[in-house]
Scaffold this motif. Sequence first.
Motif, PDB file in Angstrom:
ATOM      1  N   TYR A 180      54.504  34.716 121.028  1.00 41.96           N
ATOM      2  CA  TYR A 180      53.370  35.489 121.529  1.00 41.96           C
ATOM      3  C   TYR A 180      53.790  36.884 121.979  1.00 41.96           C
ATOM      4  O   TYR A 180      52.961  37.744 122.181  1.00 41.96           O
ATOM      5  CB  TYR A 180      52.731  34.769 122.716  1.00 41.96           C
ATOM      6  CG  TYR A 180      51.875  33.611 122.312  1.00 41.96           C
ATOM      7  CD1 TYR A 180      50.691  33.812 121.618  1.00 41.96           C
ATOM      8  CD2 TYR A 180      52.245  32.311 122.608  1.00 41.96           C
ATOM      9  CE1 TYR A 180      49.894  32.757 121.250  1.00 41.96           C
ATOM     10  CE2 TYR A 180      51.454  31.243 122.248  1.00 41.96           C
ATOM     11  CZ  TYR A 180      50.275  31.474 121.579  1.00 41.96           C
ATOM     12  OH  TYR A 180      49.488  30.416 121.221  1.00 41.96           O
ATOM     13  N   LEU A 216      43.548  29.873 114.577  1.00 37.63           N
ATOM     14  CA  LEU A 216      44.563  30.381 115.510  1.00 37.63           C
ATOM     15  C   LEU A 216      45.960  30.168 114.948  1.00 37.63           C
ATOM     16  O   LEU A 216      46.811  31.059 114.975  1.00 37.63           O
ATOM     17  CB  LEU A 216      44.416  29.651 116.845  1.00 37.63           C
ATOM     18  CG  LEU A 216      45.185  30.190 118.044  1.00 37.63           C
ATOM     19  CD1 LEU A 216      44.503  31.426 118.590  1.00 37.63           C
ATOM     20  CD2 LEU A 216      45.266  29.136 119.135  1.00 37.63           C
ATOM     21  N   MET A 263      49.716  37.617 113.752  1.00 35.51           N
ATOM     22  CA  MET A 263      48.637  38.073 114.626  1.00 35.51           C
ATOM     23  C   MET A 263      48.520  37.007 115.703  1.00 35.51           C
ATOM     24  O   MET A 263      48.009  35.918 115.475  1.00 35.51           O
ATOM     25  CB  MET A 263      47.322  38.190 113.844  1.00 35.51           C
ATOM     26  CG  MET A 263      46.098  38.458 114.714  1.00 35.51           C
ATOM     27  SD  MET A 263      46.052  40.146 115.333  1.00 35.51           S
ATOM     28  CE  MET A 263      44.280  40.348 115.571  1.00 35.51           C
ATOM     29  N   TYR A 264      49.049  37.303 116.912  1.00 35.36           N
ATOM     30  CA  TYR A 264      49.183  36.295 117.956  1.00 35.36           C
ATOM     31  C   TYR A 264      48.048  36.439 118.968  1.00 35.36           C
ATOM     32  O   TYR A 264      48.010  37.388 119.754  1.00 35.36           O
ATOM     33  CB  TYR A 264      50.542  36.423 118.642  1.00 35.36           C
ATOM     34  CG  TYR A 264      51.693  36.384 117.670  1.00 35.36           C
ATOM     35  CD1 TYR A 264      51.955  35.238 116.930  1.00 35.36           C
ATOM     36  CD2 TYR A 264      52.494  37.505 117.462  1.00 35.36           C
ATOM     37  CE1 TYR A 264      53.002  35.199 116.017  1.00 35.36           C
ATOM     38  CE2 TYR A 264      53.540  37.478 116.552  1.00 35.36           C
ATOM     39  CZ  TYR A 264      53.786  36.322 115.833  1.00 35.36           C
ATOM     40  OH  TYR A 264      54.816  36.277 114.936  1.00 35.36           O
ATOM     41  N   LEU A 265      47.107  35.491 118.949  1.00 30.75           N
ATOM     42  CA  LEU A 265      45.953  35.528 119.848  1.00 30.75           C
ATOM     43  C   LEU A 265      46.254  34.760 121.124  1.00 30.75           C
ATOM     44  O   LEU A 265      46.929  33.733 121.103  1.00 30.75           O
ATOM     45  CB  LEU A 265      44.723  34.924 119.170  1.00 30.75           C
ATOM     46  CG  LEU A 265      44.311  35.512 117.816  1.00 30.75           C
ATOM     47  CD1 LEU A 265      43.005  34.884 117.358  1.00 30.75           C
ATOM     48  CD2 LEU A 265      44.168  37.024 117.895  1.00 30.75           C
ATOM     49  N   LYS A 266      45.705  35.262 122.221  1.00 32.89           N
ATOM     50  CA  LYS A 266      45.939  34.608 123.510  1.00 32.89           C
ATOM     51  C   LYS A 266      45.317  33.222 123.546  1.00 32.89           C
ATOM     52  O   LYS A 266      45.905  32.264 124.039  1.00 32.89           O
ATOM     53  CB  LYS A 266      45.367  35.473 124.635  1.00 32.89           C
ATOM     54  CG  LYS A 266      45.561  34.880 126.011  1.00 32.89           C
ATOM     55  CD  LYS A 266      45.190  35.852 127.105  1.00 32.89           C
ATOM     56  CE  LYS A 266      46.155  36.996 127.166  1.00 32.89           C
ATOM     57  NZ  LYS A 266      45.872  37.909 128.283  1.00 32.89           N
ATOM     58  N   VAL A 323      39.198  34.208 121.557  1.00 35.20           N
ATOM     59  CA  VAL A 323      39.295  35.587 121.063  1.00 35.20           C
ATOM     60  C   VAL A 323      38.755  35.691 119.636  1.00 35.20           C
ATOM     61  O   VAL A 323      38.230  36.729 119.241  1.00 35.20           O
ATOM     62  CB  VAL A 323      40.761  36.076 121.119  1.00 35.20           C
ATOM     63  CG1 VAL A 323      40.887  37.504 120.592  1.00 35.20           C
ATOM     64  CG2 VAL A 323      41.300  35.999 122.540  1.00 35.20           C
ATOM     65  N   ILE A 343      43.841  44.679 121.407  1.00 35.20           N
ATOM     66  CA  ILE A 343      44.973  44.294 120.541  1.00 35.20           C
ATOM     67  C   ILE A 343      46.115  45.271 120.759  1.00 35.20           C
ATOM     68  O   ILE A 343      45.949  46.479 120.621  1.00 35.20           O
ATOM     69  CB  ILE A 343      44.560  44.291 119.059  1.00 35.20           C
ATOM     70  CG1 ILE A 343      43.466  43.257 118.824  1.00 35.20           C
ATOM     71  CG2 ILE A 343      45.766  43.999 118.170  1.00 35.20           C
ATOM     72  CD1 ILE A 343      43.003  43.161 117.387  1.00 35.20           C
ATOM     73  N   ASP A 350      44.370  40.886 124.464  1.00 28.90           N
ATOM     74  CA  ASP A 350      43.936  39.570 124.004  1.00 28.90           C
ATOM     75  C   ASP A 350      44.765  39.096 122.822  1.00 28.90           C
ATOM     76  O   ASP A 350      44.754  37.922 122.489  1.00 28.90           O
ATOM     77  CB  ASP A 350      42.470  39.628 123.576  1.00 28.90           C
ATOM     78  CG  ASP A 350      41.554  39.984 124.726  1.00 28.90           C
ATOM     79  OD1 ASP A 350      41.440  39.176 125.646  1.00 28.90           O
ATOM     80  OD2 ASP A 350      40.962  41.081 124.708  1.00 28.90           O
ATOM     81  N   ALA A 351      45.439  40.035 122.162  1.00 26.19           N
ATOM     82  CA  ALA A 351      46.224  39.678 120.982  1.00 26.19           C
ATOM     83  C   ALA A 351      47.364  40.665 120.813  1.00 26.19           C
ATOM     84  O   ALA A 351      47.280  41.814 121.264  1.00 26.19           O
ATOM     85  CB  ALA A 351      45.342  39.688 119.731  1.00 26.19           C
ATOM     86  N   SER A 363      37.994  36.049 111.088  1.00 26.61           N
ATOM     87  CA  SER A 363      37.250  35.624 112.288  1.00 26.61           C
ATOM     88  C   SER A 363      35.772  35.403 111.946  1.00 26.61           C
ATOM     89  O   SER A 363      35.143  34.459 112.440  1.00 26.61           O
ATOM     90  CB  SER A 363      37.397  36.658 113.403  1.00 26.61           C
ATOM     91  OG  SER A 363      36.787  37.879 113.052  1.00 26.61           O
TER      92      SER A 363
END
Length: 792
Positions: A300, A472, A480-483, A487, A699, A713-714, A731
């Motif tokens: 992350y 995810l 692309m690392y999303l929290k 998101v 981002i 958030d990412a 998305s």
Amino acid sequence: MSEQSCFHCGLSIPENEVINFDEKKFCCTGCKTVYEIFSLNDLTCYYDFEKSPGATPQDIQGKYDFLDNDMILSKVLEFQEGPTSIVSLNIPHIHCSSCIWLLENLNRLQNGISMSQVNFPEKKVRITFNSEIVSLKTIVCLLSSIGYEPYISLENYETGKTKVDRTLTYKLGVAFFCFGNIMLLSFPEYFEIKEFWLDNYKPFFRLLIFILALPSFLYSASGYYVSAYHSIKTRMLNIDIPIALGIIVMFIRSSYDMLMDHGPGFFDSLVSLVFFMLLGKMFQTKTYSFLSFERDFKSYFPIAVTRINPNTSEESVPIYDVLKGDRLLIRNQELIPVDGILISEEAEIDYSFVTGEAVPITKKSGDKVFAGGKQIGKVIEMEVLHSVSQSYLTQLWSNEVFQKRVDQKHKTITDKISRYFTPILLLIAFTGFGYWIFIDANIAFNVFTAVLIVACPCALALTAPFTFGNILRIMGKQKMYLKNALVIEQLAKVDTIVFDKTGTITTNKKSNIAYEGTALSENNYILIKNVLRASNHPLSRMLYDFLPEFKRVKIDEFQEITGKGILASSENKIVKIGSAQFVEGAEYKEEIEKTSLHISVEGIYFGRFNFQNQYRDGLETLFSTLSKNYQIKVLSGDNDGEKANLESILPKGTEFIFNQKPEQKLEFIKELQEKGQNVMMVGDGLNDAGALAQSNVGISISENVNVFSPACDAILDAGEFSRLDYFLKLSHKSIRIIKMSFVLSLLYNVVGLSFAVTGNLLPLVAAIIMPLSTITIVSFVTLMSNFYADRK
């Protein structure tokens, strides 16, 4: 609640044992004491969430004396730095909203506790406290005294493994044993011919079947009864009510038929129903835990950190390659990725990421520094004690300190459907039963049970979590690392994209740099190079890489002022590097033509380094594609010297805003949101923290340094910047998948109900079809998300 029920825990009280206090009845002194504690601390609204939500406190005298041992304490605590300590405790009794409310208000019950957060699914509470005011033993005893005794196993802390709950496995095993044997013993019932041996031993076989059905009915299916009971008690109808009702009705009807010798009953269908439902639940649990597990170990954070080699050269290496004994260089605002020993003389470490406390802690050479601290000021060096614990960093990023409040609309959609689904389902079941009971009692009970089983909305409830979980995972694999999964839905709502310029649409890996001004001496170059070494600003990193290697000198003071520049000193020589407004003697009028860093040493202005920025590969194509569906804006703290160049390569209609300070960027985002726009901010995570936090989706672009932005958030790997449009499209596709899954699930229920109501669907067939619907939905979601992910 009946008059003889305990006000706190709800247990029934014998007439001669009632304890009256404050016009309320209690079953024991413990429950009365808990009520007194809440009353004295103005926490009696705990009882407003649910009637009798508490548990009877147990006697724990001497049970937790081992927490006085410092060695044991160090293993139990998650974090300990100075007086600040953090511990995560497993609280098995957490079961409702009142539990969450109380446990997140522990600071009102005990001085020294600054914050407590509940993880409801894992039944854990994470407590931050001041060890100089309150001890962990005191906190544990407090929790026990109010009915929330934690489960602490030193074996778990020694091995680092948590106890695995195998209850579902045991229940499934019992159900399978009962199912297999009952199906075997039921064979005499399927013979229509008259035969002496079969006719004489049928009662014996039926008794064995009844006995074998009891473990499945009482133990394996117990989870559905408990869930249905709590649901009715809290007046929130969940999907387990119709299942529990169907099982109970089937058992009663089968017992009645067997007792009255009307037939063998439906015990074979009953145990098969329980088995197949538990099998579906096991499949659901395993699949979901697989998705979560795969996500827990994603990188992350930016993927590299600076390692100092034995020959004193520096290199960026992946975090996973950092080993015990390595020597790391940590610059200003960088996140410390591992536990280690400080080598430099002194350091200021900000642990607000971990503790929420913004006061920096001063560390001396030889002191231990913990992962998650943020280095403030001049560059430091440290030696690694342990390799990177990525799961711990993931936990840090999940901390409430970094969370932005996001819209959870997709949950609301699922909850709304489930909320109305259960009452409608019960209505259909009772209506079908009422119709058929006057025609054929056997069909009536079959219809009632089949309706309750086949229309179970489990698949409906799983649609959103599985879709977002899979997307995810796919995005994580593509850097692309999303929290979190929420998101994804926020990304699908975006209509305006705001880009930072320096370090975002430009790359700090390559740039044409030229010096303009009075010639710099070698000593000045040495000074400038060493000052830049501690900075993480994209321009600073470009200039640092551009300058040749010089010897290392000690930097005594270092301060990086956001939006302005660097103020540092070495051997009483003051160095300023930054904007024209910040550096005395710079001619601001000339700066509008170029992006520059101005230099002054000991108050004497020397000149500036001019940057001809290199834009990221694929920028022109990306902006051209995005402009078809989004409003595009470029927001920069730099001057407008490159405006003409940007206008020539970016689409017409792109709005450019220059000379923006960090607070102005934030206000710009606010203004867009006030107009009703859903804004995505893309920045480098340094000067854009406020704007990233304010935006609907923030981002942060990660290049090759370990800078951490808690506001985002990412995190997007810089190498994947040109694929931003792909992630936005994915998305949108995820929302489409959810809608298609909802339609598929509802269609399945309509078809199943039409067969069940007409008496053409046996409970056994319904029990088999029900978990198959879950498998169908999960398979559909996985296939569709992978299909859309593979489309370029």
